[in-house]
Design an enzyme around this catalytic site. Sequence first.
Site, PDB file in Angstrom:
ATOM      1  N   ASP A  90      38.013 -91.600  23.367  1.00 47.48           N
ATOM      2  CA  ASP A  90      37.648 -91.715  21.947  1.00 47.48           C
ATOM      3  C   ASP A  90      36.137 -91.686  21.772  1.00 47.48           C
ATOM      4  O   ASP A  90      35.403 -92.328  22.545  1.00 47.48           O
ATOM      5  CB  ASP A  90      38.148 -93.069  21.418  1.00 47.48           C
ATOM      6  N   LYS A 119      38.214 -87.346  21.450  1.00 49.88           N
ATOM      7  CA  LYS A 119      38.881 -87.469  20.144  1.00 49.88           C
ATOM      8  C   LYS A 119      37.897 -88.022  19.129  1.00 49.88           C
ATOM      9  O   LYS A 119      37.188 -88.982  19.418  1.00 49.88           O
ATOM     10  CB  LYS A 119      40.095 -88.398  20.255  1.00 49.88           C
ATOM     11  N   GLU A 121      37.559 -89.092  14.793  1.00 52.65           N
ATOM     12  CA  GLU A 121      38.323 -89.367  13.583  1.00 52.65           C
ATOM     13  C   GLU A 121      37.799 -88.506  12.449  1.00 52.65           C
ATOM     14  O   GLU A 121      36.585 -88.367  12.272  1.00 52.65           O
ATOM     15  CB  GLU A 121      38.248 -90.863  13.240  1.00 52.65           C
ATOM     16  N   GLU A 188      47.994 -90.422  12.239  1.00 56.92           N
ATOM     17  CA  GLU A 188      48.317 -91.866  12.286  1.00 56.92           C
ATOM     18  C   GLU A 188      48.782 -92.340  10.917  1.00 56.92           C
ATOM     19  O   GLU A 188      48.094 -92.112   9.902  1.00 56.92           O
ATOM     20  CB  GLU A 188      47.087 -92.668  12.738  1.00 56.92           C
TER      21      GLU A 188
HETATM   22  O1  KIV Z   1      42.035 -96.047  19.604  1.00 56.84           O
HETATM   23  C1  KIV Z   1      43.241 -95.798  19.687  1.00 56.84           C
HETATM   24  O2  KIV Z   1      44.006 -96.433  20.416  1.00 56.84           O
HETATM   25  C2  KIV Z   1      43.788 -94.717  18.872  1.00 56.84           C
HETATM   26  C3  KIV Z   1      45.262 -94.632  18.768  1.00 56.84           C
HETATM   27  C4  KIV Z   1      45.719 -95.586  17.745  1.00 56.84           C
HETATM   28  C5  KIV Z   1      45.743 -93.254  18.517  1.00 56.84           C
HETATM   29  O3  KIV Z   1      43.066 -93.978  18.280  1.00 56.84           O
END
Ligand code: KIV
Length: 271
Positions: A90, A119, A121, A188
């Site tokens: 992330d 990833k 957002e 989500e």
């Molecule tokens: O940070 C995380 O765990 C996420 C999931 C909820 C997809 O982004």
Amino acid sequence: MSTQTDIKKVTLLDLKKFKSAGEKIASLTAYDAGFATVLDNAGMDFILVGDSLGMVVQGRETTIPVTTDEIIYHTKMVVRGTQRAMVMADMPFMSYSSADDCLNNAARLMKEGGAEIVKLEWGALEIPMVSRLTECGIPVCAHLGLTPQAIHKFGAYRVQGREDDTAKKMIDDAQALEQAGADVLLLECVPMQLAAEITRNAAVPVIGIGAGPDVDGQILVLYDILDIWPGKRTRFSKNYMANAGSIQNAVESYVAEVKEARFPTAEYSFE
Ligand code: KIV
């Protein structure tokens, strides 16, 4: 069950093949080598080092304080515990607010952490960021719907896209992100019919969390399925620990239920 158990290392090509073949993709979060090994041995397709670690590992109220250094630290551990699963990391809050920051931080997650895909957002600024990462050969997953880094803007953790205009915007955003180069979309807390429509329209794999059964794959937060999150469990997450006997069994049951399209049922989905 998976027809792809012979895969040595899952790549984006495999995720795309799973989508074309109608085989569901199984994913969970993990934050250290021990749990990553359990997930890997259970046949997980990819593991997300999510900024949810801020809440479930660090005990914070939100994901907002998590730093790029912390994600790198945890990604390194997950990579060490993983042989087969693809590792996604992330990008934390404000680590991609300018093109330079986005590129530098994504590169750090890959070079220092060992992540294979990053990833971010979705927000109004992210189309140029996704294009830039794509131009530089960095695989990207775009997270839409309820994006927890924007919790103070949302005001509450709630289902997104229930109104006609917000649903249309999410469909348009998903297409724009795919055109900009997103390799995976993650939805989500989205009504299942909307998630199904986005999945039908997308050439890339669509992963759901609280997005119903008609997406290409599922992800949940590991601590939620193991029932070790002390707060109130989210409606879309299922406790796999209840009769499992071991963490390995619990994780294997999750993978089996996802692969056999037995999870999520209506009880864990939104209308
Ligand atoms: O940070 C995380 O765990 C996420 C999931 C909820 C997809 O982004």
